[in-house]
Motif scaffolding. Structure first.
Motif, mmCIF file in Angstrom:
data_model
loop_
_atom_site.group_PDB
_atom_site.id
_atom_site.type_symbol
_atom_site.label_atom_id
_atom_site.label_comp_id
_atom_site.label_asym_id
_atom_site.label_seq_id
_atom_site.Cartn_x
_atom_site.Cartn_y
_atom_site.Cartn_z
ATOM 1 N N GLN A 275 17.471 -59.336 5.553
ATOM 2 C CA GLN A 275 16.208 -58.759 5.098
ATOM 3 C C GLN A 275 16.167 -58.839 3.579
ATOM 4 N N ASP A 276 15.060 -59.309 3.043
ATOM 5 C CA ASP A 276 14.914 -59.467 1.591
ATOM 6 C C ASP A 276 15.230 -58.177 0.837
ATOM 7 N N GLU A 277 14.851 -57.043 1.410
ATOM 8 C CA GLU A 277 15.054 -55.761 0.722
ATOM 9 C C GLU A 277 16.527 -55.460 0.456
ATOM 10 N N PHE A 278 17.439 -56.038 1.261
ATOM 11 C CA PHE A 278 18.863 -55.785 1.060
ATOM 12 C C PHE A 278 19.376 -56.382 -0.241
ATOM 13 N N LEU A 279 18.744 -57.427 -0.732
ATOM 14 C CA LEU A 279 19.172 -58.064 -1.976
ATOM 15 C C LEU A 279 18.208 -57.796 -3.137
ATOM 16 N N ALA A 280 17.263 -56.901 -2.924
ATOM 17 C CA ALA A 280 16.292 -56.554 -3.963
ATOM 18 C C ALA A 280 16.816 -55.383 -4.797
ATOM 19 N N PRO A 281 16.490 -55.353 -6.071
ATOM 20 C CA PRO A 281 16.905 -54.219 -6.914
ATOM 21 C C PRO A 281 16.349 -52.903 -6.373
ATOM 22 N N VAL A 282 17.153 -51.856 -6.467
ATOM 23 C CA VAL A 282 16.702 -50.537 -6.023
ATOM 24 C C VAL A 282 16.164 -49.761 -7.221
ATOM 25 N N SER A 283 15.193 -48.934 -6.965
ATOM 26 C CA SER A 283 14.633 -48.077 -8.010
ATOM 27 C C SER A 283 15.615 -46.944 -8.311
ATOM 28 N N THR A 284 15.389 -46.295 -9.419
ATOM 29 C CA THR A 284 16.218 -45.146 -9.786
ATOM 30 C C THR A 284 16.124 -44.068 -8.713
ATOM 31 N N ARG A 285 14.931 -43.864 -8.197
ATOM 32 C CA ARG A 285 14.732 -42.858 -7.151
ATOM 33 C C ARG A 285 15.526 -43.196 -5.885
ATOM 34 N N ARG A 286 15.498 -44.477 -5.474
ATOM 35 C CA ARG A 286 16.248 -44.895 -4.279
ATOM 36 C C ARG A 286 17.750 -44.745 -4.505
ATOM 37 N N LEU A 287 18.203 -45.037 -5.701
ATOM 38 C CA LEU A 287 19.622 -44.887 -6.016
ATOM 39 C C LEU A 287 20.029 -43.421 -5.877
ATOM 40 N N LEU A 288 19.229 -42.533 -6.443
ATOM 41 C CA LEU A 288 19.523 -41.109 -6.355
ATOM 42 C C LEU A 288 19.463 -40.622 -4.908
ATOM 43 N N MET A 289 18.489 -41.094 -4.158
ATOM 44 C CA MET A 289 18.381 -40.720 -2.746
ATOM 45 C C MET A 289 19.616 -41.172 -1.968
ATOM 46 N N ARG A 290 20.106 -42.353 -2.298
ATOM 47 C CA ARG A 290 21.281 -42.865 -1.588
ATOM 48 C C ARG A 290 22.524 -42.037 -1.918
ATOM 49 N N ILE A 291 22.669 -41.634 -3.172
ATOM 50 C CA ILE A 291 23.801 -40.777 -3.538
ATOM 51 C C ILE A 291 23.701 -39.448 -2.800
ATOM 52 N N CYS A 292 22.512 -38.868 -2.765
ATOM 53 C CA CYS A 292 22.318 -37.598 -2.053
ATOM 54 C C CYS A 292 22.583 -37.751 -0.558
#
Length: 187
Positions: free
Chosen positions: A147-164
């Motif tokens: 899926q293209d999204e797997f190699l797409a840059p993540v936003s700051t919000r998505r990064l924080l959501m993933r850490i949480c």
């Protein structure tokens, strides 16, 4: 990221951590020769972060919650893939380098993209260089699909959501109800 750290470590001095990151970037700025190849520039960054400063992936205690709080990653010089990548990203931002976070399923890496190069960097594995083909192989071998999204840059919000989300899973498995509930509220 710092607000998340303050929820667990309310007495930390965020400005001191920011100043330390500024110092690291200043040290790197003096060492980087922009006339070098992209791989040589990244090699200089890797040498500084992983060899000189001693940052590494915490393979022994991968699910230790401390690996998910940037202040503890900086203090201990070890962390999980997303927070080591975050460190890399914060330094790259200070150096104005074209590096983005890439949220692969089950792993997190960085991507350096210039007009001539696309280099993936695995901060958890000592800054190992990967190609796009390596990333695709990881996705295929892990049955994640392409899926293209797997190699797409993540936003700051998505990064924080993933850490949480990671912390929520860790606290849930540790049966720390109060912490699990707190992270659930954040999500």
């Amino acid at each position: 990221i710092w607000l998340l750290s303050l929820t667990q470590y309310p007495d930390i001095n965020v400005e001191a951590y920011r100043a330390l990151l500024d110092h690291f970037a200043g040290e790197l700025r003096e060492r980087i020769d922009l006339s070098e190849t992209d791989k040589e520039i990244l090699g200089t960054i890797n040498n500084y972060i992983f060899d000189e400063l001693g940052f590494s992936g915490d393979e022994e205690n991968y699910y230790d919650p401390q690996n998910s709080y940037l202040n503890r990653v900086i203090d201990r010089r070890k962390g999980n893939p997303i927070n080591l990548s975050l460190l890399y990203l914060l330094l790259a931002r200070r150096l104005q380098l074209p590096i983005a976070g890439i949220g692969l399923p089950g792993h997190f890496i960085c991507r350096y993209q210039s007009t001539s190069d696309e280099i993936y960097v695995d901060a958890f594995h000592h800054g190992k260089f990967l190609t796009k083909a390596d990333c695709i192989q990881y996705l295929v071998s892990g049955s994640h699909g392409l899926q293209d999204e797997f190699l797409a840059p993540v936003s700051t919000r998505r990064l924080l959501m993933r850490i949480c989300s990671n912390l929520h899973q860790i606290y849930s498995q540790m049966e720390l109800t109060e912490e699990t509930t707190r992270l659930q509220r954040y999500l």
